[in-house]
Design an enzyme around this catalytic site. Structure first.
Site, short mmCIF file in Angstrom:
data_model
loop_
_atom_site.label_atom_id
_atom_site.label_comp_id
_atom_site.label_asym_id
_atom_site.label_seq_id
_atom_site.Cartn_x
_atom_site.Cartn_y
_atom_site.Cartn_z
CG ASP A 52 -3.00 2.57 -17.86
OD1 ASP A 52 -3.86 2.50 -16.97
OD2 ASP A 52 -3.23 2.37 -19.07
CE1 TYR A 59 4.58 4.62 4.51
CE2 TYR A 59 4.91 5.75 6.61
CZ TYR A 59 4.28 5.67 5.37
OH TYR A 59 3.38 6.63 4.99
CE LYS A 74 5.49 7.92 2.75
NZ LYS A 74 4.89 8.44 1.51
N1 NAP Z 1 -2.70 6.94 5.83
C1 NAP Z 1 -1.76 7.40 6.64
O1 NAP Z 1 -1.82 7.25 7.88
C2 NAP Z 1 -0.58 8.15 6.07
C3 NAP Z 1 0.25 8.87 6.96
C4 NAP Z 1 1.35 9.56 6.45
C5 NAP Z 1 1.62 9.53 5.10
N2 NAP Z 1 0.81 8.80 4.26
C6 NAP Z 1 1.16 8.78 2.84
O2 NAP Z 1 0.12 9.39 2.09
C7 NAP Z 1 0.10 8.85 0.76
C8 NAP Z 1 -1.32 8.43 0.41
O3 NAP Z 1 -1.73 7.41 1.32
P1 NAP Z 1 -3.27 7.03 1.58
O4 NAP Z 1 -3.46 6.96 3.05
O5 NAP Z 1 -4.14 7.89 0.75
O6 NAP Z 1 -3.29 5.52 1.09
P2 NAP Z 1 -3.91 4.83 -0.18
O7 NAP Z 1 -5.34 5.23 -0.36
O8 NAP Z 1 -3.59 3.38 -0.02
O9 NAP Z 1 -3.08 5.43 -1.41
C9 NAP Z 1 -1.87 4.89 -1.86
C10 NAP Z 1 -1.73 5.17 -3.34
O10 NAP Z 1 -0.49 4.62 -3.81
C11 NAP Z 1 -0.77 3.81 -4.96
N3 NAP Z 1 0.22 2.74 -5.13
C12 NAP Z 1 0.67 1.89 -4.18
N4 NAP Z 1 1.56 1.03 -4.73
C13 NAP Z 1 1.66 1.37 -6.04
C14 NAP Z 1 2.43 0.86 -7.13
N5 NAP Z 1 3.25 -0.16 -6.97
N6 NAP Z 1 2.29 1.44 -8.36
C15 NAP Z 1 1.44 2.49 -8.53
N7 NAP Z 1 0.67 3.02 -7.53
C16 NAP Z 1 0.80 2.46 -6.31
C17 NAP Z 1 -2.15 3.24 -4.68
O11 NAP Z 1 -2.70 2.69 -5.86
P3 NAP Z 1 -3.76 1.45 -5.80
O12 NAP Z 1 -5.10 2.07 -5.50
O13 NAP Z 1 -3.68 0.87 -7.17
O14 NAP Z 1 -3.32 0.52 -4.72
C18 NAP Z 1 -2.84 4.50 -4.18
O15 NAP Z 1 -3.16 5.34 -5.26
C19 NAP Z 1 1.12 7.70 0.76
O16 NAP Z 1 2.35 8.16 0.24
C20 NAP Z 1 1.28 7.38 2.23
O17 NAP Z 1 2.53 6.79 2.52
C21 NAP Z 1 -0.29 8.13 4.71
#
Ligand code: NAP
Length: 251
Positions: A64, A156, A160
């Site tokens: 967790d 954001y 990053k």
């Molecule tokens: N999607 C894009 O376009 C993109 C582009 C560049 C970089 N990124 C980066 O890639 C990474 C993964 O993103 P993704 O697209 O795979 O999105 P995602 O599926 O929404 O994954 C985000 C993760 O962060 C967790 N999280 C968010 N807030 C939290 C908190 N307060 N405590 C604990 N866990 C928390 C979420 O948990 P829950 O499931 O519990 O919410 C989930 O496991 C992120 O760092 C994001 O900024 C994404």
């Protein structure tokens, strides 16, 4: 330890419900994977999906984790090393912070806490432990958004940029210890984080990001863009005069 084929025996996915994180885990070589630590707010949700794609012999350990609870991070990280060495840690925790139900400052606090404070703290704590074992790789997910501030996502982007800066410095400091930090800089990725948003140019699926992520872990490059063309776009954006940059980034 990683074997000759760069196959890890133990991997931790922090933000284990992340779509990009799970795609990376699926794309990693599984030949020697014995233990996988799933660190998340709902690790059982991650385990449900991942046990379908990981080998039966891989033990899934659910941990967790709440990013904002920074005082608990050390205990979380301790659990990753309780049974022996940890080869690879992928930090995929993150929020975009465009929740329309709360005001900009509340969004900003959430984004800064989760994307910078929490991820940077985890990275530092894991690096300390890996240094003691004498090997290990940490991969963080930065973003193309850290290249240059844009009105629609500078909060954001700044979170990053902070994490990215810290990762580069830490990687340099770790030289010679057997521990390294890889930095993944994706552009727009089609995941639940970007659901409903209009796509930016060069949008990709999480599988494409995962390929870059795994190659980074195998090679000597420490920074990888997905798609690769964004490396050159970032270079051009950095040099571009402000007036032109504002115009093309829709300000
Ligand atoms: N999607 C894009 O376009 C993109 C582009 C560049 C970089 N990124 C980066 O890639 C990474 C993964 O993103 P993704 O697209 O795979 O999105 P995602 O599926 O929404 O994954 C985000 C993760 O962060 C967790 N999280 C968010 N807030 C939290 C908190 N307060 N405590 C604990 N866990 C928390 C979420 O948990 P829950 O499931 O519990 O919410 C989930 O496991 C992120 O760092 C994001 O900024 C994404």
């Amino acid at each position: 330890m990683l074997n000759a084929f760069h196959s890890p025996q133990s991997v931790a996915l922090l933000g284990a419900t992340s779509e990009i994180g799970q795609a990376i885990l699926k794309a990693l070589p599984h030949d020697s994977l014995n233990t996988c630590y799933l660190v998340a707010r709902e690790p059982q949700r991650a385990a449900k999906t991942l046990k379908e794609v990981l080998p039966d012999r891989t033990k899934l350990v659910e941990i967790d984790f709440q990013a904002e609870a920074t005082q608990t991070h050390k205990a979380v990280v301790d659990q990753l090393f309780a049974d022996g060495d940890l080869d690879v840690a992928i930090i995929a925790v993150g929020v975009l912070g465009n929740n329309p139900d709360v005001d900009e400052s509340a969004n900003a606090l959430d984004v800064m806490t989760v994307n910078y404070l929490a991820c940077a703290n985890l990275m530092l704590l894991i690096a300390e432990k890996m240094k003691l074992q004498g090997h290990g790789q940490i991969e963080i997910i930065s973003s193309f958004a850290q290249t240059r501030p844009r009105v629609d996502n500078f909060i954001y982007g700044s979170s990053k940029a902070g994490l990215d800066f810290m990762a580069r410095g830490l990687n340099d400091k770790l030289e010679g210890t057997g521990v390294s930090i890889s930095i993944l800089r994706p552009g727009f990725v089609r995941t639940r984080m970007t659901k409903g948003m209009s796509e930016a140019p060069f949008a990709v699926n999480s599988d494409a990001v995962a390929k870059v992520a795994v190659n980074l872990l195998k090679g000597d490059e420490r920074i990888g863009y997905s798609p690769a063309v964004l490396k050159y776009v970032a270079y051009v954006f950095t040099l571009m005069p402000t007036k032109i940059f504002k115009r093309i980034s829709n300000r």
